[in-house]
Scaffold this motif. Structure first.
Motif, PDB file in Angstrom:
ATOM      1  N   LEU B 202      -8.101  60.965  -4.857  1.00  0.00           N
ATOM      2  CA  LEU B 202      -8.450  61.691  -3.632  1.00  0.00           C
ATOM      3  C   LEU B 202      -9.501  62.770  -3.906  1.00  0.00           C
ATOM      4  N   GLU B 203     -10.663  62.594  -3.287  1.00  0.00           N
ATOM      5  CA  GLU B 203     -11.756  63.541  -3.485  1.00  0.00           C
ATOM      6  C   GLU B 203     -11.591  64.784  -2.619  1.00  0.00           C
ATOM      7  N   TYR B 204     -12.306  65.821  -2.990  1.00  0.00           N
ATOM      8  CA  TYR B 204     -12.448  66.998  -2.140  1.00  0.00           C
ATOM      9  C   TYR B 204     -13.929  67.337  -2.085  1.00  0.00           C
ATOM     10  N   TYR B 212     -19.089  72.876   9.076  1.00  0.00           N
ATOM     11  CA  TYR B 212     -18.289  74.069   9.308  1.00  0.00           C
ATOM     12  C   TYR B 212     -17.021  74.003   8.452  1.00  0.00           C
ATOM     13  N   HIS B 213     -16.354  72.875   8.529  1.00  0.00           N
ATOM     14  CA  HIS B 213     -15.145  72.739   7.724  1.00  0.00           C
ATOM     15  C   HIS B 213     -14.975  71.274   7.343  1.00  0.00           C
ATOM     16  N   THR B 214     -14.365  71.024   6.208  1.00  0.00           N
ATOM     17  CA  THR B 214     -13.938  69.659   5.889  1.00  0.00           C
ATOM     18  C   THR B 214     -12.432  69.694   5.682  1.00  0.00           C
ATOM     19  N   VAL B 215     -11.802  68.601   5.974  1.00  0.00           N
ATOM     20  CA  VAL B 215     -10.341  68.584   5.946  1.00  0.00           C
ATOM     21  C   VAL B 215      -9.806  68.790   4.525  1.00  0.00           C
ATOM     22  N   ILE B 216     -10.519  68.250   3.540  1.00  0.00           N
ATOM     23  CA  ILE B 216     -10.105  68.424   2.139  1.00  0.00           C
ATOM     24  C   ILE B 216     -11.243  69.106   1.396  1.00  0.00           C
ATOM     25  N   PRO B 217     -11.308  70.433   1.500  1.00  0.00           N
ATOM     26  CA  PRO B 217     -12.481  71.123   0.963  1.00  0.00           C
ATOM     27  C   PRO B 217     -12.417  71.438  -0.520  1.00  0.00           C
ATOM     28  N   ASP B 218     -11.226  71.545  -1.080  1.00  0.00           N
ATOM     29  CA  ASP B 218     -11.111  72.031  -2.453  1.00  0.00           C
ATOM     30  C   ASP B 218      -9.973  71.325  -3.180  1.00  0.00           C
ATOM     31  N   TRP B 219      -9.895  71.563  -4.496  1.00  0.00           N
ATOM     32  CA  TRP B 219      -8.869  70.892  -5.298  1.00  0.00           C
ATOM     33  C   TRP B 219      -7.469  71.275  -4.817  1.00  0.00           C
ATOM     34  N   GLY B 220      -7.333  72.481  -4.306  1.00  0.00           N
ATOM     35  CA  GLY B 220      -6.011  72.926  -3.866  1.00  0.00           C
ATOM     36  C   GLY B 220      -5.486  72.068  -2.725  1.00  0.00           C
ATOM     37  N   LYS B 234      -3.789  61.302  -7.288  1.00  0.00           N
ATOM     38  CA  LYS B 234      -4.333  62.402  -8.078  1.00  0.00           C
ATOM     39  C   LYS B 234      -5.698  62.824  -7.529  1.00  0.00           C
ATOM     40  N   VAL B 235      -6.157  63.952  -8.034  1.00  0.00           N
ATOM     41  CA  VAL B 235      -7.369  64.586  -7.506  1.00  0.00           C
ATOM     42  C   VAL B 235      -8.617  64.125  -8.262  1.00  0.00           C
ATOM     43  N   ILE B 248     -16.110  74.783 -12.712  1.00  0.00           N
ATOM     44  CA  ILE B 248     -15.543  73.439 -12.594  1.00  0.00           C
ATOM     45  C   ILE B 248     -14.654  73.104 -13.793  1.00  0.00           C
ATOM     46  N   GLU B 249     -15.045  73.552 -14.973  1.00  0.00           N
ATOM     47  CA  GLU B 249     -14.244  73.230 -16.149  1.00  0.00           C
ATOM     48  C   GLU B 249     -12.835  73.821 -16.022  1.00  0.00           C
ATOM     49  N   GLN B 250     -12.737  74.949 -15.362  1.00  0.00           N
ATOM     50  CA  GLN B 250     -11.398  75.519 -15.150  1.00  0.00           C
ATOM     51  C   GLN B 250     -10.590  74.656 -14.187  1.00  0.00           C
ATOM     52  N   ILE B 251     -11.230  74.138 -13.169  1.00  0.00           N
ATOM     53  CA  ILE B 251     -10.515  73.253 -12.240  1.00  0.00           C
ATOM     54  C   ILE B 251      -9.992  72.036 -12.991  1.00  0.00           C
TER      55      ILE B 251
END
Lengths: 413, 413, 413, 413
Positions: B202-204, B212-220, B234-235, B248-251
């Motif tokens: 599953l991408e973000y 303006y907004h995306t439904v899955i904007p971030d890893w969270g 999985k992400v 990104i490396e922290q994500i």
């Protein structure tokens, strides 16, 4: 604004709202009830790493901080609590402090711990606190938080706010996963030391004072930790703690969707954690955030009363009390405008994919001049119609300088 | 590089590594085993909303796409799978396609669904797909994904990648929480339609094509949904799908910490989802990402084999095959350099708070010229020493143009 | 808003303004006079690189585009000119087009050239146009611009807008200094081909469709070139063409300070060149921009009449005509609010360093509900009180679809 | 790296370079000659607004600062000058300071003035200095700069660096155009007070310590002012003073194109003006900057010798001397790699639009391990092969602490 125009404007607005089926007096009552805490460190001039310019007459101790907030409360009727910072605000005489606060009508909001500075504690936080590779430092940081809880208990506070500056400045400096795990473990100890009627408010921030990585950079990481702590651990949103272009109102909605929103640190910013006066840069964003808050509460995602409200700005160029008056006003306006949103119609537009009309619904609320409502709420609560004008007319800063001195400096930052 | 210098460089490097206790042949073997999938849409020229410039000789159908990837595999030995996109790549004759792929040594990586465009389906995705307020549209989008799974099953794929473009362009257009809930519910249906040996990736993405907004904007948010689906969701991290300055490396580390990393879409960018050649803009970031991947796998956070690797770039100015050769080389180099990191010493520096030495450990690896290792791995696997030079010397693009025409256009984007 | 409330609100506002010494009728007159051009490509549905969703009833040729703008003019009275794009809008019969435009009360704003796409011209613009390393391509691009000037002359336009997409996607691809010099030389030829009563409007944009560098990325570069062309070359500000967090209102002031502001492309954005409806995301920024414009003109930095105004948005989810109605309204509101700013008091605050009061001055204007003024200006000019409501009540889109077809597509982007 | 491997690596690299027609000894000579100044404030621990962690043994006065730089010069042979900051570094005994510096082989680079803090001067800089609305404050700030020039003259400096923190925190606070004009006028006075063999280096910075606007936010504004001052006023590029995603190497090229580049403040950053060690975050960007510098100088845009080089970082977590050793090494590496670029071939690729090959040319240089060249240059100049290892082996920090104390704090920031 003269009283005459206030009344005329209020009447006309009331007439218009009534036609739309909105009860103005209920609206005013909601605005009047909405209270925002003020942190103790916001009463003195802030600064940057390049320096600090004094304002004069800053509170010299906890008692004087309480007096300043008491004054704010009296003028604006929008604040009724202070948020203390330990070690800056360790009370010398707890009972006296409680009595003083009570006499001013001020309660004690969430307590703030400090493990981002060295202030004489045995072990340095230079390489982190709750995430430090050295277990002894982690232990010290945990114990500091437990001590903060004790102080808070003695004062009647019901929450602990943790802003963790831990992180690293360079690739390789920190072990990301271990730092996250150590932080989680440390927070578990702190959480288990909290009374059962307390909540833990966990902040996130992508950078500063660490500039490569921070241990809790985003809501996802904060939420991940909170989920491991327990139901009373929730995510605190500081408006300045985001990467450029972040859609903050969506984060608010996502957190409420999970019953995971602890509350807010209100401020405004153009670049980073600028800590400018709330509403001074992006008032429409503030309005959209309140739209999500009201929607989330009305639709049962998360209870309104479970959310904490606090201002957290740095007053580098303005008189802090004037700045706080402006911020309280801006927050009240955003709240009032969001209350005006025709949510039923908005929902209908969303269901029908009527994007143009959905925008009109929001604009209709945002463009309305709600100052008469906010002013009326303040007056009905016993505050000043124009608190800023009153503050200046009464020469309050001049009096504070006369009393506390020109070079007094608020304890803390 | 001449063969003479290749051998000399390899020998000297080998000598140096041996002194440090590193087994060069094991290193080469690891590099040789690392395979990165190529998506079917990466074989034609990409474009922007302002237009597209043809490259000529682009594959006209699925079979020709397989041939291009087969060629890449033969030259570089760094790729052994294709990732298909439905409806662009619906096979006419499944068995023939499977045989062709097998004959080229190409497998079928995760399948990609498309609910971000209208391509003749009954209901429009203009107002979203899995998050659409209209249940009928959501149903159609779910069924499309189920159909993609069926096609994938017939080809031997083991995964479904979902990139959801759903979101909104204007405040008020979408109901954040409902959109998130509908998306989660839709994905639950898709997940339950997957065979038990498949995974859902599953991408973000924070913005584009919605602004303006995306439904899955971030890893969270992606992680939040995956947790509700099951262990096999999985992400997926696309390197271009982040706000400015994101670490990104922290994500990557945070996801591995949760055993929640699905895999990668490799590319590079300076501004947003620029989809430039991997390693062309921020090679040090790519290296740091691989450091986290190797560390996370070695330390048991998440198994290396559970992670999927794919390139996802848009070839607007380069010959796609040349671009892919450069990307495969850059990824191999980053991986090889990360393998050189003295992790024991790094850990020691981290434990001791020796920031300067920690940086030296990373720099020691990054500054090493690993091209002899990557080249040797390719040669030992039967590939070309210099695949780009070979491609040009053999005039492969000219031959493809002669065969497929100058104005052929890859199906899909 | 009912007519009754419109009148009541207008009266009360007028009363308040009169007390402050502001002449309401003069204000309304200024608002009424402010006209914003609409580009021909804004009348159809826009799209992204991921696709496009048709709106139906889109104008199929230049004549129908004029009709759409004529309709907008009639409803809103806020636009009186079209900005054409060549080759998309090459008139078949110049006289007929001129007559049609005249009959609709529509003039011809600045012409737009296109050297960012291949549309059949002999040499490709893939590697740039005015900055191309190949002199023959530069010559072709210059000649295209000269042809656009000729077409513009025949229609009565007085300006040429150049948006240059030239740049590079990868380090090394372009020679920065040569590309800048070639561009300057090419523009000199174009400039010298302009009639003496024309102006050249030169845009800047940091990225997209090139994602490593663009030849004219910022106002500084655009201004540098303009200075070498002559007084009639000025810098065009497109609100979406900036890096994150840019202070655009300051750029406006800096350009006016040099008499170097050509005009605006109005739109709004959250991330990049999102091309959303003006005022839909950052209304306060739009207000601050108008404050600078009015201040710069009043204080003699640059004449108001020397500035060109145009909307440039991409209507991906809204009916373009509805979107334009909203944008024209938002721009009018921002202008009206900026006209309310007590500039004398603001100046005094600035001189005295009274930051709090300066903010109050701006807020006083921004928070005022100016919709009665904008509506009254529209009504007095012969437009509709509520143009959006009228458009919907009259089912104009439905009529356009009936006439032009559901799948008509506007020429151009 | 052992001496044995150093020699082997150098020999092999030399062999390879010779084959390409590159003269290794000339290369080494260029690297050896490249000297970077160090500012006096970089020798102590830096800090953030949230606090500061001491390193111990920090220089307590100007003499000790000179000693630290002398040590750096001796170990690295990459620095031969100090950049002083007034009032932090006002010499007590100018002759003694000059002699001390001379004995250490250290010269005096550009002087730095300070009008961003209050340090006892009669009028406050809270509301700005060179841009202050109060002419008396502007006069004071101009005179301070003139005094700095006098001190610099007495020491043998040849330049004045002006970093202007002036700006505003809130909309309305400052008058953009007036602030710009006052700043220009103030700088004219300063410029005319400079000796004819001095240059003025004018910095730009988009934000911090002001968070709404800064008077000189970008290269365009700095260049605009410089053009009004005279030929000896040029634009200084601090790598951390840019908005997110800025293409800095292009700015360098654009400035050189105008003979307008004053020089550099080297550091690195991920978010804003993070002031991290040069090369620690984006080494490829640093390389690309040096490519532009070498190209611009070789092609006659601006003379290499006209450019000033300085490090300007804040050492919050590292020993400043170790940090500077790492930075000098990283800068030398970037320079050495850029020297390896086959510029003739790159130009050819650019002329032919061969984007893939252009990238290969840059990568070929960047991927080369140039550490043997940099090390050899240092050794041949009489420095240490491994300066960091030497510094640690000799326990220099411990000795400094023993001499200067654990809690010594560098004067200044």
């Amino acid at each position: 604004m003269s009283n005459l125009f206030h009344q005329k404007s209020l009447n006309l607005l009331s007439e218009q709202l009534t036609e739309k089926g909105i009860d103005t007096s209920e609206l005013i009552s909601k605005i009047a009830q909405f209270q925002i805490a003020v942190p103790s460190w916001a009463l003195g001039a802030g600064g940057t790493r390049f320096g600090r310019f004094s304002i004069g007459g800053e509170p010299r101790n906890l008692e004087e901080k309480l007096e300043d907030i008491g004054l704010l409360a009296q003028l604006t009727k929008r604040t009724d609590a202070v948020s203390l910072h330990i070690p800056w605000d360790i009370p010398q005489d707890t009972e006296a402090v409680k009595q003083k606060a009570a006499s001013l009508g001020i309660g004690f909001d969430a307590m703030n711990s400090n493990t981002f500075q060295d202030y004489g504690q045995p072990l340095s936080y230079k390489m982190g606190s709750l995430s430090n590779a050295d277990a002894a430092v982690r232990k010290q940081a945990v114990e500091h938080n437990l001590q903060v809880i004790e102080i808070g208990k003695s004062l009647g506070s019901k929450g602990l706010t943790v802003w963790l500056a831990d992180g690293s400045n360079f690739p390789g400096q920190a072990h990301f996963r271990k730092a996250l795990q150590w932080t989680t473990d440390s927070l578990k100890e702190i959480y288990s030391g909290m009374p059962s009627d307390w909540k833990l408010l966990l902040e996130y921030k992508p950078y500063e004072p660490n500039f490569y990585h921070t241990v809790i950079p985003d809501w996802g990481t904060s939420g991940l930790i909170c989920r491991q702590l327990g139901d009373r651990a929730k995510v605190l949103v500081d408006l300045g703690h985001h990467l450029p272009n972040t859609n903050i109102e969506q984060i608010v909605a996502t957190l409420m969707h999970q019953d995971l929103l602890a509350g807010f640190h209100f401020n405004d910013s153009k670049y980073g954690d600028d800590d400018l006066s709330t509403g001074s840069i992006k008032p429409y964003q503030l309005f959209l955030i309140f739209c999500e808050l009201i929607g989330g509460a009305e639709e049962g995602a998360q209870a309104w009363d479970s959310i904490s409200w606090m201002i957290d700005a740095s007053h580098n160029t303005k008189d802090p009390l004037e700045d706080l008056i402006q911020a309280l006003e801006a927050i009240s306006q955003a709240y009032a405008k969001a209350l005006l949103v025709d949510r039923e119609k908005l929902n209908q537009c969303q269901n029908e994919g009527d994007v143009v009309a959905a925008q009109e619904v929001l604009q209709e609320a945002f463009l309305t001049d709600v100052r008469p409502l906010v002013r009326e709420a303040r007056i009905q609560s016993g505050g000043e119609g124009g608190p800023l004008a009153f503050y200046r007319k009464e020469k309050i800063r001049e009096k504070l300088i006369a009393k506390r001195g020109r070079s007094s400096q608020a304890s803390g930052l």
